[in-house]
Enzyme design. Structure first.
Site, PDB file in Angstrom:
ATOM      1  N   ASN A  86       0.855  -1.179   0.000  1.00  0.00           N
ATOM      2  CA  ASN A  86       0.000   0.000   0.000  1.00  0.00           C
ATOM      3  C   ASN A  86       0.895   1.233   0.000  1.00  0.00           C
ATOM      4  OD1 ASN A  86      -2.400  -1.535   0.198  1.00  0.00           O
ATOM      5  ND2 ASN A  86      -2.117  -1.741   2.408  1.00  0.00           N
ATOM      6  N   VAL A  95       1.158   2.571   8.121  1.00  0.00           N
ATOM      7  CA  VAL A  95       2.476   2.659   8.755  1.00  0.00           C
ATOM      8  C   VAL A  95       3.462   3.135   7.689  1.00  0.00           C
ATOM      9  CG1 VAL A  95       4.311   1.436   9.965  1.00  0.00           C
ATOM     10  CG2 VAL A  95       1.917   0.795  10.381  1.00  0.00           C
ATOM     11  N   HIS A  99       6.679  -1.533   3.555  1.00  0.00           N
ATOM     12  CA  HIS A  99       6.513  -2.936   3.907  1.00  0.00           C
ATOM     13  C   HIS A  99       5.748  -3.661   2.816  1.00  0.00           C
ATOM     14  CE1 HIS A  99       3.264  -0.512   5.646  1.00  0.00           C
ATOM     15  NE2 HIS A  99       2.456  -1.536   5.451  1.00  0.00           N
TER      16      HIS A  99
HETATM   17  P1  5GP Z   1      -0.520  -0.793   5.903  1.00  0.00           P
HETATM   18  O1  5GP Z   1      -1.964  -0.508   6.175  1.00  0.00           O
HETATM   19  O2  5GP Z   1       0.355   0.382   6.262  1.00  0.00           O
HETATM   20  O3  5GP Z   1      -0.241  -1.283   4.496  1.00  0.00           O
HETATM   21  O4  5GP Z   1      -0.137  -2.006   6.820  1.00  0.00           O
HETATM   22  C1  5GP Z   1       0.311  -1.867   8.131  1.00  0.00           C
HETATM   23  C2  5GP Z   1       0.192  -3.195   8.785  1.00  0.00           C
HETATM   24  O5  5GP Z   1       0.936  -3.172   9.985  1.00  0.00           O
HETATM   25  C3  5GP Z   1      -1.242  -3.584   9.167  1.00  0.00           C
HETATM   26  O6  5GP Z   1      -1.611  -4.803   8.543  1.00  0.00           O
HETATM   27  C4  5GP Z   1      -1.212  -3.693  10.689  1.00  0.00           C
HETATM   28  O7  5GP Z   1      -2.010  -4.736  11.182  1.00  0.00           O
HETATM   29  C5  5GP Z   1       0.265  -3.924  10.966  1.00  0.00           C
HETATM   30  N1  5GP Z   1       0.724  -3.422  12.247  1.00  0.00           N
HETATM   31  C6  5GP Z   1       0.456  -2.193  12.777  1.00  0.00           C
HETATM   32  N2  5GP Z   1       1.058  -2.058  13.969  1.00  0.00           N
HETATM   33  C7  5GP Z   1       1.715  -3.226  14.209  1.00  0.00           C
HETATM   34  C8  5GP Z   1       2.513  -3.691  15.291  1.00  0.00           C
HETATM   35  O8  5GP Z   1       2.750  -3.009  16.298  1.00  0.00           O
HETATM   36  N3  5GP Z   1       3.019  -4.945  15.197  1.00  0.00           N
HETATM   37  C9  5GP Z   1       2.788  -5.738  14.102  1.00  0.00           C
HETATM   38  N4  5GP Z   1       3.338  -6.956  14.100  1.00  0.00           N
HETATM   39  N5  5GP Z   1       2.040  -5.326  13.059  1.00  0.00           N
HETATM   40  C10 5GP Z   1       1.502  -4.084  13.110  1.00  0.00           C
END
Ligand code: 5GP
Length: 113
Positions: A86, A95, A99
């Site tokens: 994303n 985040v 990733h």
């Molecule tokens: P995004 O929405 O930015 O593409 O994905 C961020 C991902 O990070 C989400 O799937 C969310 O569940 C994961 N995430 C957010 N905070 C944490 C955390 O503290 N630990 C872990 N292991 N995953 C996290």
């Protein structure tokens, strides 16, 4: 760039279920999985999002994709998995540390939501 939650995971300031780590990347389970297998593959270099990556990041970006294939094989899902990146809040990035989501273990549909 202020420290994101993923930088805190890299720095071991907060825990995560780590599957793989080396000097270039970290692979850990997503805290809120959307499939039986949902892991995140991140560079240790703090690139906020894919659109911020530069030519000098060519090697690390390729490395992350190779690592995704390795992890998929290790988890036994190499025949059917999805990689998602994303980019930006409008694409549901929450985040801001680059990733790759590796998602597997359930039926997929297309197009994605
Ligand atoms: P995004 O929405 O930015 O593409 O994905 C961020 C991902 O990070 C989400 O799937 C969310 O569940 C994961 N995430 C957010 N905070 C944490 C955390 O503290 N630990 C872990 N292991 N995953 C996290």
């Amino acid at each position: 760039m202020t420290d994101s939650i993923f930088q805190k995971i890299i720095d071991k300031e907060i825990p995560a279920e780590i599957l793989f780590e080396d000097d270039k990347c970290l692979v850990f389970k997503d805290i809120n999985p959307i499939a039986p297998i949902h892991v995140l593959i991140i560079p240790k270099k703090p690139i906020e999002k894919i659109s911020d990556s530069k030519k000098e990041d060519t090697e690390i970006l390729g490395y992350l994709l190779l690592k995704a294939g390795d992890i998929a094989r290790e988890l036994g899902v190499e025949e059917a998995f999805r990689l998602v990146v994303n980019n930006g809040a409008g694409a549901q990035q929450t985040v801001f540390h680059l990733h790759i989501h590796l998602i597997a273990g359930r039926e997929f549909s297309w197009p994605p939501g």
